[in-house]
Design a protein around this motif. Structure first.
Motif, short mmCIF file in Angstrom:
data_model
loop_
_atom_site.label_atom_id
_atom_site.label_comp_id
_atom_site.label_asym_id
_atom_site.label_seq_id
_atom_site.Cartn_x
_atom_site.Cartn_y
_atom_site.Cartn_z
N GLY A 198 -15.93 54.19 11.52
CA GLY A 198 -16.95 53.65 10.80
C GLY A 198 -16.77 52.70 10.00
O GLY A 198 -15.80 51.88 10.28
N GLY A 199 -17.58 52.41 8.76
CA GLY A 199 -17.14 51.68 7.71
C GLY A 199 -18.20 50.28 8.04
O GLY A 199 -18.93 50.23 8.99
N PRO A 200 -17.87 49.42 7.42
CA PRO A 200 -18.64 47.90 7.55
C PRO A 200 -18.28 47.17 8.85
O PRO A 200 -17.25 47.49 9.39
CB PRO A 200 -18.29 47.16 6.38
N LEU A 201 -19.27 46.25 9.38
CA LEU A 201 -18.90 45.66 10.27
C LEU A 201 -17.83 44.72 9.83
O LEU A 201 -17.60 44.16 9.03
CB LEU A 201 -20.03 44.66 11.01
N GLN A 202 -17.02 44.15 11.16
CA GLN A 202 -15.76 43.41 10.77
C GLN A 202 -15.87 42.30 11.43
O GLN A 202 -16.57 42.15 12.71
CB GLN A 202 -14.47 44.15 11.31
N THR A 203 -15.37 41.24 11.17
CA THR A 203 -15.21 39.81 11.87
C THR A 203 -13.74 39.71 12.31
O THR A 203 -12.77 40.30 11.66
CB THR A 203 -15.73 38.72 10.91
#
Length: 938
Positions: free
Chosen positions: A892-897
């Motif tokens: 999970g966690g935030p979206l990554q780039t």
């Protein structure tokens, strides 16, 4: 009648006038606040405490660490004393013995202040602060009202997450002598940023708000009505309309004086300047009166009395935090009462929207086993009338009205439960009829009318103060075009939860609950001799949570807490498993008489159901098993099944988030060849739709494989009274295909079925424990992401029959702790980033049969990639640039780039998982989010 009312009003007016005339002169001449010229000034502050101790006044705390400012009215002099040991603000100080107690303060900076976990005590004569006892972990909050009554300190309301959210109706007692804390019954209303007072054995809580910075409603959710607690009866009094404060505000000061509660100052969204209004509620006449306004509006201070004067000092002159004031004002106290603002108190009861009303009626004395069956031969019907709608709700026999606690089987109380959906004034009319099998008829003119008390009444509904996952702050769930949605809103809801244990209600703390002799069939788990205790979850019960009969029920309530803490919002359970696998759940007095219901057991179920709703957990109520689907009326919806359904609807239909499931594995099968036919299952669905006044979704639990499943479902496609499927699927690799197939078929038949993936196979395996399958890859690939991205409205996890902690014996949901976390990651992604109800699956856009794609054409695409590889997406239907971001379905966690930050439409594009993401992660699967114009969307 009009003349009588006229004379009554005139009499009230005369009595009121005589009362006031008989008092000493109510107010001094030229009655007004006086701003005092002082020697020195206090340290300017707000969100502070202001209190009288003996002959002096003390200004304490506030934003920052401030010195304590002492004021001597005899010399009009301010003196600076010791600073508080830490930053203390948002509290109401109280005097106890030779000290000033600070309980329920906040510390830290806006908007994420933290509640102080200890009592802070100040000794004025020693000018010393000391730390007192700890505040119970699960009852810490700030912004609460505090008061002393008979050598104990009471704390009411408050907020647990600074200014973000978490306002509470909590009520606690602290005994400074014994150091003991006691949790009392919640107040009718949550509130924070206010002060409370006691007069004549009653506690009064007025004004305040339910602060919610998280929804950008910092100041606007002011509380209209006051609450009154009677220490002698140890109960909160019903909220009535006379307690509606004339000027709604929070951050106010309060004073108890001469039988009145005085509310001064405060802040609100009505005006930028702090309020200067001062209003008093006469606790005898229940009338509001107007006192002189403050010279300077202020909030975040207090009122304190020395001699014949009430004082206020410092605080803030505008809404928010500036300017902080240094002035002090005083007002000579009246000997009587001010002129009332209203002539007659409005004592109409006040309740909150989406909160259930339980209205008791006193009827004939009877019992569960009376010769005249109270469940079959009596019918309580109550018509609730709003200005633009009305509903008729069935009531039920409630024995003594407190059967959950007393286990009573006799009594003369009949209840109705009603959950109002509209703001405004309601009236009700109740009728109790008696007659042979009268409970089975909808003709409300039939039967002998039986006298009972409280047959007519009215009430007012105001906005709910519930927040977060609590359904009472959201409304009623319905099925809408293939998904769950809150009725009359545009808010959709995705289901994730547990399918096991199916015999959740086979619990040792429910009255008269035991297991009959059980024999497991092939393909099912074997039940042990013991019923559920849920002992591992006793530690999850929290102070203030419900229980019954001196502590029973705590382990199941704790289990619900645990499930909610993991982000789960659904629990599947049977209400009738006689002849089934567990043979330990039924609503009846005995398992061989289907016309007599166990009142105390059902009331204890209701306590658990209420807690589930407050924790945001839908009641997935499965009405029967495949083995017993012909037990009542040979499978027909005859008198026994109708009575069963009517009792469940009357007792539990008021809940906002409830799903009627027609039955587990409904229809004949090789292991249960005698099953219901198409006509019978349709009759059940139609009866529920026609009888349930709240119109909850009706689903059908399926068999696990075709053609058995297909033969049954093809006959019911397009049937208007069935909202969808509770899907069982043996081979998880095919789950996404099955969901998509039946969504397409139902749409073609003119009805978008709501399909939830509720029982994943194989039957002997299901969802393994974390120790057996740590990361649950095949489940998250095929059953979780695969079905959600194919249009499923939710997922529940079934515990395999041949595994430890299976679908009958499981006692500890923590055995699958990581599975819940993984499931919650998917829920968070869908709820945060996708308008999934507007999207359609299109897996063929990806060059892999193992990958999934759901999209809203040319706007947003979500792609699940199960492993490393060379993937492409066909974006020939799209144009323009899409931002590309990555989501980890395992952690999970935030979206990554990554290195590639965008791709363009108009062709087939690469979706290779970047090395910088794949090299450092344990998992090989990733979710890709493609969004056009993402800045505008955010």
């Amino acid at each position: 009648m009009k003349h009588n009312l006229k004379y009554f009003l005139f009499a009230i007016f005369l009595i009121t006038a005589l009362v006031y005339q008989g008092c000493e002169k109510a107010t001094p001449d030229n009655w007004k606040w006086e701003t005092i010229t002082t020697n020195g000034e206090p340290t300017a502050r707000h969100e502070a405490g202001f209190v009288a101790y003996k002959s002096k006044l003390y200004l304490m705390g506030g934003r920052r660490i401030n010195p304590t400012s002492e004021f001597d009215p005899s010399t009009n002099t301010w003196t600076e004393k010791s600073p508080s040991p830490i930053e203390l603000h948002h509290f109401q100080p109280v005097v106890y013995g030779d000290a000033i107690y600070i309980i329920g303060a906040m510390t830290g900076q806006w908007p994420n202040e933290k509640p102080v976990d200890q009592i802070i005590i100040y000794y004025p004569e020693r000018d010393e602060y000391v730390y007192g006892d700890s505040i119970p972990k699960h009852r810490k909050r700030g912004g609460a009202g505090a008061v002393v009554y008979k050598d104990k300190i009471y704390l009411v309301g408050g907020i647990i997450n600074g200014h973000m959210n978490g306002f509470k109706p909590w009520f606690d007692e602290y005994n400074p002598k014994t150091k003991e804390w006691k949790t009392l019954t919640d107040a009718p209303n949550a509130r924070d940023h206010y002060q409370t007072m006691v007069i004549n054995d009653k506690l009064y809580a007025f004004a305040g708000r339910t602060t919610s910075r998280i929804t950008k409603e910092d100041f606007s959710l002011t509380v209209n009505h006051g609450n009154t607690y009677n220490f002698l009866t140890q109960k909160w009094e019903p909220v009535t309309n006379d307690t509606a404060i004339p000027t709604m505000r929070a951050g106010n000061s309060a004073l108890a004086w001469n039988g009145s509660i005085v509310i001064a100052g405060g802040e609100s969204m009505v005006q930028e300047a702090a309020h200067n209004q001062v209003e008093a509620y006469n606790t005898k006449t229940k009338l509001w009166s107007k006192w002189p306004s403050l010279n300077q509006g202020r909030h975040g201070s207090g009122l304190a009395v020395i001699g014949d004067y009430v004082y206020t000092a410092s605080g803030c002159g505008k809404r928010g935090g500036e300017p902080e004031l240094t002035t002090i004002e005083r007002l000579q106290l009246p000997k009587g009462n001010a002129t009332p603002l209203t002539e007659i108190a409005d004592t109409t009861p006040v309740y909150q929207q989406y909160n259930t009303l339980t209205i008791p009626f006193e009827g004939p004395e009877t019992s569960e086993t009376d010769a005249i069956n109270p469940f079959l031969n009596y019918r309580l019907s109550v018509e609730f009338q709003h200005e633009d709608s009305k509903q008729t709700i069935r009531g039920f026999y409630a024995a003594d009205g407190d059967a959950a606690e007393t286990s009573a089987k006799t009594g003369k109380i009949w209840n109705v439960r009603f959950t109002p959906n509209k703001i405004g004034k309601w009236t009700y009319t109740a009728k109790l009829h008696k007659g042979d099998s009268i409970a089975l008829t909808d003709d409300l003119t039939i039967g002998d009318l039986i006298p009972m008390t409280n047959a007519k009444g009215n009430f007012i509904i105001v906005n709910s103060d519930k927040e977060g996952d609590d359904f009472r702050g959201k409304g009623r769930l319905e099925a809408h075009k293939g998904y769950f949605k809150f009725r009359n809103t545009n808010d959709y809801w995705l289901k994730v939860g547990t399918n096991s244990p199916e015999n959740l209600l086979g619990y040792v703390d429910f009255d008269d609950t035991y297991r009959m002799k059980s024999e497991a069939r092939e393909g099912e788990a074997a039940a042990t001799e013991n019923i559920h205790t849920y002992a591992p979850h006793l530690k999850d019960w929290k102070t203030g949570d419900p229980s019954w009969k001196k502590g029973k029920g705590k382990s199941l309530v704790g289990a619900i807490n645990y499930l909610s803490s993991k982000g789960m919002n659904s629990a599947y359970f049977l209400t009738l498993n006689i002849l089934g696998d567990g043979k330990d759940v039924w609503p009846y007095v005995t398992p061989d008489n289907f016309t007599r219901f166990d009142v105390s057991k059902l009331e204890q179920w209701e306590i658990v159901f209420q807690h589930m709703q407050s924790k945001g957990i839908v009641l997935h109520m499965v009405l029967q098993e495949t083995e017993n689907e012909t037990m009542l009326d040979h499978g027909n919806t005859g008198p026994l099944r109708q009575l069963y359904f009517r009792e469940l609807i009357a007792r539990f239909g008021h809940h906002l988030a409830l799903v009627w499931n027609l039955g587990e594995e409904n229809g004949p099968a090789s292991w249960s060849p005698i099953g219901q036919n198409d006509k019978q299952r349709k009759a059940m669905a139609t009866f529920l739709k026609e009888t349930d006044p709240y119109q909850h979704p009706v689903l059908l639990h399926t068999h696990s494989e075709d053609p058995l499943r297909e033969d049954i479902l093809n006959d019911i496609l397009g049937f208007k009274d069935l909202d969808g499927l509770s899907l069982q699927q043996a081979k998880r690799e095919e789950a996404s295909t099955v969901v998509e197939t039946w969504r397409k078929k139902s749409k073609a038949a003119g009805q978008d079925w709501l399909i939830t993936m509720d029982e994943i196979g194989m039957w002997h395996t299901g969802a393994l424990t974390d120790t057996q399958d740590a990361n649950h890859f095949s489940l998250r690939h095929y059953a979780l992401w695969g079905t959600l991205m194919s249009g499923a409205a939710g997922v529940e996890w079934y515990f395999g029959a041949k595994q430890p902690h299976n679908d009958l014996t499981s006692e500890d949901w923590r055995q699958r702790d990581h599975l819940w976390e993984i499931t919650n990651h998917a829920k968070v992604f869908f709820n945060t980033y996708l308008p999934y109800w507007e999207m359609q699956p299109k897996h063929s856009l990806i060059n892999s049969k193992e990958a999934y794609c759901i999209r809203k054409v040319n706007e947003i695409y979500a792609v699940y990639l199960p492993k490393l590889g060379r993937y492409t997406i066909d974006l020939r239907e799209a144009s323009g640039d899409f931002q590309i971001q990555w989501y980890n379905p395992l952690t999970g966690g935030p979206l990554q780039t990554a290195s590639v930050k965008s791709i363009s439409g108009g062709g087939i594009r690469s979706l290779a998982i970047p090395k910088e993401l794949s090299a450092t992660k344990k998992n090989t699967d990733w979710v890709i989010l493609l969004r056009k114009n993402v800045e505008k969307q955010l």
